[in-house]
Design a protein around this motif. Structure first.
Motif, short mmCIF file in Angstrom:
data_model
loop_
_atom_site.label_atom_id
_atom_site.label_comp_id
_atom_site.label_asym_id
_atom_site.label_seq_id
_atom_site.Cartn_x
_atom_site.Cartn_y
_atom_site.Cartn_z
N LEU A 229 1.08 -0.97 0.15
CA LEU A 229 -0.06 -0.29 0.21
C LEU A 229 0.55 1.29 0.14
CD1 LEU A 229 -2.99 -1.06 2.18
CD2 LEU A 229 -2.76 -0.41 -0.32
N TYR A 302 -8.79 -3.93 -1.07
CA TYR A 302 -9.32 -3.07 -1.31
C TYR A 302 -8.75 -1.72 -0.96
CZ TYR A 302 -12.71 -0.50 1.17
OH TYR A 302 -13.97 0.91 1.08
N GLY A 303 -7.33 -2.01 -0.32
CA GLY A 303 -6.67 -1.00 -0.07
C GLY A 303 -5.91 -0.32 -1.64
N LEU A 304 -5.24 -1.02 -2.66
CA LEU A 304 -5.33 -1.05 -3.47
C LEU A 304 -5.96 -1.25 -5.03
CD1 LEU A 304 -2.85 -3.87 -3.16
CD2 LEU A 304 -1.97 -1.08 -3.36
N GLY A 305 -7.83 -0.77 -4.43
CA GLY A 305 -8.43 -0.53 -5.26
C GLY A 305 -8.88 -1.68 -6.27
N SER A 350 -13.30 -0.91 -5.32
CA SER A 350 -13.01 -0.19 -4.81
C SER A 350 -11.87 0.61 -4.09
CB SER A 350 -14.64 -0.05 -4.26
OG SER A 350 -14.81 0.73 -3.38
N GLN A 351 -12.60 2.43 -3.55
CA GLN A 351 -11.41 2.98 -3.35
C GLN A 351 -12.59 3.57 -2.37
OE1 GLN A 351 -7.68 3.67 -5.82
NE2 GLN A 351 -6.67 2.43 -4.62
N ASP A 352 -13.13 3.83 -2.17
CA ASP A 352 -14.03 4.54 -1.74
C ASP A 352 -14.17 4.28 0.37
OD1 ASP A 352 -15.49 5.86 -3.53
OD2 ASP A 352 -16.98 4.04 -3.28
N PHE A 353 -12.66 4.66 0.39
CA PHE A 353 -12.21 4.77 2.41
C PHE A 353 -13.37 5.99 3.07
CE2 PHE A 353 -8.50 3.95 -0.36
CZ PHE A 353 -8.93 3.08 -0.23
N LEU A 374 -4.97 -0.43 6.32
CA LEU A 374 -5.93 0.25 5.91
C LEU A 374 -5.61 1.94 6.08
CD1 LEU A 374 -8.46 -1.24 4.99
CD2 LEU A 374 -7.38 -0.39 3.44
N LYS A 377 -4.30 4.74 3.68
CA LYS A 377 -5.43 4.94 2.98
C LYS A 377 -6.79 5.95 4.24
CE LYS A 377 -3.78 3.13 -0.86
NZ LYS A 377 -3.19 3.66 -1.61
N THR A 378 -6.62 5.88 4.78
CA THR A 378 -7.91 6.64 6.44
C THR A 378 -7.29 6.26 7.31
OG1 THR A 378 -9.80 6.71 6.00
CG2 THR A 378 -9.54 4.65 5.94
#
Length: 409
Positions: A229, A302-305, A350-353, A374, A377-378
């Motif tokens: 990530l 998920y973190g990588l989209g 998805s990359q909606d965090f 994660l 990312k957020t």
């Protein structure tokens, strides 16, 4: 304890981390040491599970409480059943009393063991009166948790006539079975694994030796996720690991190449380096041989989209929590589109965090550690963050070494 976790100010990380011994190897060797005291062990895991295992092996009568330690429950059931003059009640946490033990109890009873249920049929707590087990043949379903199989294999050399174990059906978690047989070989016990039959020869005593536990590959998985990530050029060095590892989770080296992470060995250290971006937008993994890294991989994807489809996850239903449902619940909180069955997981790209989500850990160490990357990312909160002590007590301190912001709330 509730923690707030946020990313380092820079995501080009360069750091060295020392990880203690594998929990899986440690608990196997501790049981073998109890049977054969000539064995010495170095680089023991400092996990709660290893501590519980050590304490349990020192008890001869009364109640043995293994808390959340599933490995200790399975291994100690077999150990006490085979030890004359030992009489114990084996129990654990509320979740442990919901995790099935019947398959192992039935197998041990077929060998002559004296085991009874204190409450619900098929579940702990169980009362065990140790006996000399002289029967040599037993069978188990092949698709069950490898811990049931390993429990029998570990006591096998101490049985008067050894053991012949038949696995019925398609075998899963082969690497964990091979780990157990590999450790038996290291102390001089002869065995064979042909088709669906495993034979272990009896051994009255072993030559004195020092067994050095390899560091835990499952624990390394969280750093693979972090590197994946981060920016290209990120490097994390981990010790101490072997190229010819007995641990099934060493497949991480291959899996994370899909996410742009390269693994190189430098002596007994591995260096994880981010060398590129994910090779595809969707991945399929069969994790029947390494189910413990499923949570880490799902979170990385998920973190990588990127999308992923994972199979071979049937044993996750009976872990510290139902890990598939827990993954679904927590990733959904973050904004993921995810679905699970009793043995598969499907994650859409998805990359909606969602920010400042509180991750529930379900008394499951891997839920906390798998989600921690994660924070790159957020920002996240972790409820009951101390649960990491089950396998990796130093985890949050090591996150601080990587310059993550870790604050108690």
């Amino acid at each position: 304890m509730k923690l707030h976790l946020s990313a380092p100010s820079e995501t080009l990380i360069k750091s060295d981390i020392a990880i203690t011994g594998s929990k899986s190897e440690t608990n196997r060797l501790l049981l073998l040491q109890a049977l054969f005291p000539a064995i010495k062990i170095e680089n023991l895991s400092n996990s709660d599970d290893a501590q519980v295992m050590q304490e349990g092996l020192q008890i001869s009568s009364g109640t043995v409480d293994i808390h959340h330690a599933g490995t200790a429950m399975r291994f100690l059931t077999a150990y006490f059943a085979s030890q004359e003059n030992k009489e114990v009640t084996l129990t654990g946490s509320k979740r442990m009393t919901e995790r099935p033990i019947k398959v192992l109890v039935d197998a041990l009873r077929s060998l002559g063991a004296e085991i009874s249920y204190k409450k619900d049929e098929g579940y702990p707590p169980i009362a065990i009166k140790g006996k000399k087990l002289t029967k040599t043949q037993v069978s188990l379903p092949a698709n069950i948790s490898s811990q049931y199989i390993s429990a029998l294999l570990l006591i096998a050399p101490s049985l008067q006539n050894g053991l012949e174990l038949e696995l019925v059906g398609k075998i899963t978690s082969v690497p964990y079975i091979k780990m157990t047989l590999g450790l038996l070989s290291q102390i001089g016990v002869e065995s064979s694994f042909e088709g669906n039959t495993i034979r272990v020869s009896p051994k009255s005593e072993v030559v004195a030796s020092t067994q050095v536990v390899e560091s835990d590959w499952s624990s390394a998985s969280y750093f693979y996720s972090i590197v994946s990530l981060c920016e290209v050029g990120t490097e994390i060095s981990l010790s101490a690991y072997h190229k010819d590892s007995l641990q099934g989770d060493s497949v991480l080296q291959e899996i994370y190449t899909h996410f742009g992470v390269e693994t190189t060995f430098e002596g007994h250290r591995i260096v994880l380096k981010k060398v590129g971006n994910p090779k595809d937008s969707s991945f399929t993994f069969d994790l029947a041989n390494a189910p413990d890294i499923a949570q880490t991989i799902a979170v990385s994807c998920y973190g990588l989209g990127v999308a992923c489809y994972m199979t071979g996850l049937h044993t996750l239903k009976i872990k510290e929590t139902d890990r598939l449902e827990a993954l679904k619940a927590e990733l959904t909180k973050l904004g993921a589109s995810i679905s699970v069955t009793d043995k598969t997981l499907t994650l859409e790209a998805s990359q909606d965090f969602v920010k400042d989500v509180a991750i529930d850990t379900y008394n499951d160490h891997r839920m906390a550690m798998a989600f921690a990357p994660l924070a790159l990312k957020t920002s996240l909160y972790f409820n009951d963050a101390e649960v990491v002590s089950k396998s990796y007590p130093d985890f949050w301190r090591d996150m601080e070494k990587l310059k993550f912001q870790v604050k108690t709330v």
